[in-house]
Design a protein around this motif. Structure first.
Motif, mmCIF file in Angstrom:
data_model
loop_
_atom_site.group_PDB
_atom_site.id
_atom_site.type_symbol
_atom_site.label_atom_id
_atom_site.label_comp_id
_atom_site.label_asym_id
_atom_site.label_seq_id
_atom_site.Cartn_x
_atom_site.Cartn_y
_atom_site.Cartn_z
ATOM 1 N N ALA A 110 -13.354 -78.346 -39.989
ATOM 2 C CA ALA A 110 -14.098 -78.548 -40.908
ATOM 3 C C ALA A 110 -15.532 -77.933 -41.185
ATOM 4 O O ALA A 110 -16.243 -76.788 -41.601
ATOM 5 N N ALA A 111 -16.044 -78.556 -39.933
ATOM 6 C CA ALA A 111 -17.174 -78.076 -39.401
ATOM 7 C C ALA A 111 -17.509 -76.707 -38.483
ATOM 8 O O ALA A 111 -18.833 -76.279 -38.638
ATOM 9 N N ASP A 114 -17.764 -74.385 -41.376
ATOM 10 C CA ASP A 114 -18.957 -74.260 -42.241
ATOM 11 C C ASP A 114 -19.620 -73.637 -41.356
ATOM 12 O O ASP A 114 -21.115 -73.124 -42.386
ATOM 13 N N GLU A 116 -19.608 -71.488 -39.302
ATOM 14 C CA GLU A 116 -18.931 -69.855 -38.740
ATOM 15 C C GLU A 116 -19.265 -69.908 -37.591
ATOM 16 O O GLU A 116 -19.505 -68.970 -37.080
ATOM 17 N N GLN A 129 -23.534 -81.627 -37.707
ATOM 18 C CA GLN A 129 -23.357 -81.639 -39.025
ATOM 19 C C GLN A 129 -22.297 -82.794 -38.500
ATOM 20 O O GLN A 129 -22.643 -83.322 -39.408
ATOM 21 N N LYS A 133 -22.601 -86.328 -41.057
ATOM 22 C CA LYS A 133 -21.362 -85.882 -41.923
ATOM 23 C C LYS A 133 -20.961 -87.996 -41.206
ATOM 24 O O LYS A 133 -20.033 -88.518 -42.646
#
Length: 152
Positions: A110-111, A114, A116, A129, A133
């Motif tokens: 996911a990171a 996010d 890219e 990131q 989180k």
């Protein structure tokens, strides 16, 4: 209730119950937090230690004790290893649940999406990131190589 308040409440409870082992560990936690508070005084950020910072402190304390457990076991000092394990258990009460391997992999994916990310140059953004989180929920020492493998 914030993390600092939870720790102080647990400290007061341990005092009332005369639980000396728990009390000692909680005092060590408080001392580490106060050290960070003092280190930040007078600087631009004079707000004190946030919950994320406390999670980081607790994570470091846990890691140090786990390393001590290994060293004590190798040295045949099982009594000291057991005491360190008890301290780890007390510290972990204040840490969020650790993510499973599958959850860590999903968080990394996911990171990467996010941010890219396309190359290893984006690793810092991804790690930043993840730390924002998931502080206290994953071991970033093992996450780094996993991120590198996915990017490389």
């Amino acid at each position: 209730m914030g993390l600092r308040e939870r720790i102080n409440t647990a400290l007061k409870t341990a005092m009332k119950e005369k639980d000396s082992a728990r009390l000692g560990t909680l005092r060590l936690i408080n001392a580490a937090i106060k050290d960070q508070d003092i280190a930040r005084r007078g600087g631009e950020d004079d707000t004190g230690v946030s919950d994320a910072d406390i999670l980081s402190i607790l994570g470091k304390m846990t890691k140090q004790r786990q390393e001590s457990v290994r060293a004590y076991e190798e040295g045949g000092r099982l009594d000291l290893a057991e005491r360190e394990r008890q301290e780890v258990a007390i510290i972990e009460e204040f840490l969020p649940k650790q993510l499973s391997d599958d959850e860590v992999e999903a968080a990394i994916d996911a990171a990467i999406a996010d941010v890219e990310a396309t190359s290893i140059r984006d690793m810092g953004k991804i790690m930043g990131q993840l730390k924002q989180k998931y502080t206290g929920q994953m071991d970033f020492g093992t996450v780094g190589p996993k991120v590198k493998a996915k990017l490389g």
